[in-house]
Design an enzyme around this catalytic site. Structure first.
Site, PDB file in Angstrom:
ATOM      1  CD1 TRP A 191      -2.726   1.714   0.507  1.00  0.00           C
ATOM      2  CD2 TRP A 191      -1.338   2.496   2.075  1.00  0.00           C
ATOM      3  NE1 TRP A 191      -3.092   3.012   0.782  1.00  0.00           N
ATOM      4  CE2 TRP A 191      -2.259   3.515   1.733  1.00  0.00           C
ATOM      5  CE3 TRP A 191      -0.359   2.767   3.037  1.00  0.00           C
ATOM      6  CZ2 TRP A 191      -2.231   4.780   2.332  1.00  0.00           C
ATOM      7  CZ3 TRP A 191      -0.334   4.030   3.632  1.00  0.00           C
ATOM      8  CH2 TRP A 191      -1.277   5.019   3.288  1.00  0.00           C
ATOM      9  CD  GLU A 232      -4.615  -1.548   1.999  1.00  0.00           C
ATOM     10  OE1 GLU A 232      -3.452  -1.817   2.354  1.00  0.00           O
ATOM     11  OE2 GLU A 232      -5.509  -1.209   2.800  1.00  0.00           O
ATOM     12  CE  LYS A 234      -6.552   5.932   2.768  1.00  0.00           C
ATOM     13  NZ  LYS A 234      -5.772   5.801   3.989  1.00  0.00           N
ATOM     14  CG  ASP A 265      -8.651  -0.945   4.476  1.00  0.00           C
ATOM     15  OD1 ASP A 265      -9.714  -0.521   4.976  1.00  0.00           O
ATOM     16  OD2 ASP A 265      -7.565  -0.890   5.070  1.00  0.00           O
ATOM     17  CG  HIS A 268      -8.770   1.791   1.910  1.00  0.00           C
ATOM     18  ND1 HIS A 268      -7.497   1.412   1.575  1.00  0.00           N
ATOM     19  CD2 HIS A 268      -8.684   2.272   3.183  1.00  0.00           C
ATOM     20  CE1 HIS A 268      -6.681   1.626   2.583  1.00  0.00           C
ATOM     21  NE2 HIS A 268      -7.379   2.137   3.574  1.00  0.00           N
ATOM     22  CG  HIS A 292      -5.951  -4.436   5.084  1.00  0.00           C
ATOM     23  ND1 HIS A 292      -5.063  -3.424   4.844  1.00  0.00           N
ATOM     24  CD2 HIS A 292      -5.205  -5.561   5.270  1.00  0.00           C
ATOM     25  CE1 HIS A 292      -3.827  -3.913   4.885  1.00  0.00           C
ATOM     26  NE2 HIS A 292      -3.884  -5.196   5.126  1.00  0.00           N
ATOM     27  CG  ASP A 300      -9.376   4.526   5.863  1.00  0.00           C
ATOM     28  OD1 ASP A 300      -9.804   3.491   6.417  1.00  0.00           O
ATOM     29  OD2 ASP A 300      -8.227   4.637   5.436  1.00  0.00           O
ATOM     30  CG  ASP A 302      -7.879   2.612   9.705  1.00  0.00           C
ATOM     31  OD1 ASP A 302      -8.079   1.536   9.121  1.00  0.00           O
ATOM     32  OD2 ASP A 302      -7.389   3.609   9.140  1.00  0.00           O
ATOM     33  CG  ASP A 332      -5.368  -1.655   8.115  1.00  0.00           C
ATOM     34  OD1 ASP A 332      -4.804  -1.172   9.107  1.00  0.00           O
ATOM     35  OD2 ASP A 332      -5.318  -1.134   6.982  1.00  0.00           O
TER      36      ASP A 332
HETATM   37  C1  RNT Z   1      -3.772   2.689   4.886  1.00  0.00           C
HETATM   38  C2  RNT Z   1      -3.923   1.250   4.546  1.00  0.00           C
HETATM   39  C3  RNT Z   1      -2.806   0.372   5.007  1.00  0.00           C
HETATM   40  C4  RNT Z   1      -2.337   0.662   6.413  1.00  0.00           C
HETATM   41  C5  RNT Z   1      -1.447  -0.387   7.011  1.00  0.00           C
HETATM   42  C6  RNT Z   1      -0.687   0.120   8.183  1.00  0.00           C
HETATM   43  O1  RNT Z   1      -4.878   3.418   4.556  1.00  0.00           O
HETATM   44  O2  RNT Z   1      -5.133   0.765   5.017  1.00  0.00           O
HETATM   45  O3  RNT Z   1      -3.171  -0.948   4.871  1.00  0.00           O
HETATM   46  O4  RNT Z   1      -3.400   0.871   7.285  1.00  0.00           O
HETATM   47  O5  RNT Z   1      -0.650  -0.942   6.060  1.00  0.00           O
HETATM   48 ZN    ZN Z   2      -5.445  -1.342   4.872  1.00  0.00          ZN
END
Ligand code: RNT
Ligand code: ZN
Length: 425
Positions: A191, A232, A234, A265, A268, A292, A300, A302, A332
């Protein structure tokens, strides 16, 4: 407050639950046996707010933002491993551990990311081996002076690009060494934060540069028995609101053309867009994907995952289609405002529980109803299932896996906090 049910309560409830499910043609024993074979990859970065051990001044940066300053975070590899071990001991099943390149152990020597070698992860490999865990890996293309302007692999400056190409290529070699040492393929996920804060005029050129850089990263063949490459996408990040170079379309195309894993993810995409709906599409064209699993709140963000409809839907898609061998489940999220071990355990137990609930579904019956257009019955049955005693099967599963049923695990973490975390400077 944080107690386990008694043995008698657990067994009695389970016996009744087993009968309830059997009446629908669901075998709770088979569900638990299948569940025990599904690993979740725990992300090392929940343990220290995506800090790493390089002692660079930058915080995580690059579109990643851990918020909060709850005391007691891990500051050394030993602390991080001890905390992770505490978490793993409270989660039913055998799982995996996912390490970022910025968690290298270089023995006090300054080794920049383009020069990292498998030996710098020997501590992690030995630890994982001692616990019987598989491992996953990631190049770290953020939180570094050469990523400060927000561009890495798609940088217009070839020297900066080369640094990140070398880092990502080195990461694949490290991933393969990890996979080989542990006897289970390591998923190495790429990523990058690259993107424009404001409206760019040459999106095509930036994406062309990224494609060329990726071609260089993936040029060397790596044995898929040891390492699986994932990419990955986003939608946006902090500082890349207007255009992310590695968008979903970009990486979907790249993964299909180059036979890589696509990493989806949950945070994302547009807020009403869900990754659960994407699995059945992308797996028509890709062999495998990486997830993720995360929880965005308005963006996003998290957050620690909870047993939401979407988390359940992700689990259902995997289970209903027997995708266990094609979907690698990684977590994640990173919440720095609460006890970090509680964050790991809460989220991972949620993911395992969501899978269990999916495994307790009479899927064949539901599929049959759908094929026959009996949608009213499909809806009624799906809703009735929500009142079935999956919690009794969950408690039973926890006991059989040797971890606390009910909430007693949190009492254990509070102890650890008092004895270990609170004493950290
Ligand atoms: C960031 C991505 C990525 C990170 C990790 C730490 O937006 O989601 O995967 O969160 O690699
Ligand atoms: Zn991620």
């Amino acid at each position: 407050m944080f107690v386990s049910p008694s043995e008698k309560q657990i067994q009695g409830a389970y016996d009744l639950a087993r009968e309830r499910y059997a009446a629908l043609g669901v075998d709770t024993e088979a569900a638990m046996a299948r569940l025990a074979k599904i690993p979740i990859s725990l992300h090392c970065w929940q343990g220290d707010d995506v800090g790493g051990f390089e002692n660079l001044s930058a915080a995580s940066g690059g579109g990643i933002q851990a918020t909060g300053n709850y005391p007691g975070k891990a500051r050394t590899p030993e602390q991080l491993r001890a905390d992770a071990e505490k978490a793993l001991g409270l989660i039913p099943g055998k799982h995996r551990f996912n390490v970022h390149a910025m968690y290298a152990e270089t023995g006090g020597k300054k080794v920049d990311r383009d020069a990292l070698q498998p030996e710098h992860f020997q501590g992690w490999i030995d630890w994982a081996k001692s616990l019987g865990l598989g491992m996953d890996f990631n190049p770290s293309c953020f939180g570094h002076p050469l990523a400060d302007d927000g561009f890495t692999l798609s940088h217009y400056d070839p020297a900066v690009r080369k640094f990140w190409i070398d880092h990502c290529a080195a990461s694949r070699v490290i991933g393969a060494a990890i996979g080989k040492a542990l006897g289970t393929p390591c998923v190495t996920n790429l990523w990058i934060p690259d993107g424009f804060k404001d409206i760019p005029v040459n999106r095509y050129r930036s994406r062309e540069i990224l494609r060329e850089a990726l071609d260089a990263v993936f040029a060397a063949p790596v044995d898929r028995a040891h390492n699986l490459d994932a990419v990955e996408s986003k939608l946006f990040g902090i500082g890349s609101e207007s255009c992310v170079i590695g968008s979903h379309e970009f990486y979907l195309g790249y993964a299909v053309r180059n036979n890589l894993l696509l990493c989806l993810d949950a945070g994302h995409f547009h807020p009403t867009e869900v990754i659960s709906d994407k699995l059945s599409s992308v797996l028509l064209y890709l062999d495998e994907v990486l997830l993720h699993v995360s929880r965005g709140v308005r963006w996003d963000s998290d957050h620690v995952i909870v047993l939401s409809d979407e988390i359940r839907a992700i689990a259902e898609e995997i289970v209903r289609n027997n995708f266990e061998s094609r979907v690698h489940i990684g977590l994640d999220y990173f919440d720095a405002s609460i006890n970090r071990i509680a964050a790991w355990v809460t989220g991972t137990r949620v993911m395992v529980r969501a899978l269990l609930i999916a495994l307790l579904e009479p899927t064949d019956t539901l599929k049959q109803l759908e094929a026959e257009g009996r949608y009213g019955e499909r809806l009624a049955l799906l809703e009735e299932l929500k009142a079935l005693p999956f919690g009794a099967v969950w408690d039973q599963y926890c006991v059989r896996q040797g971890v606390p049923a009910g909430g007693a695990w949190m009492a254990d973490i509070l102890n650890y906090e008092a004895e270990v975390l609170s004493k950290r400077g």
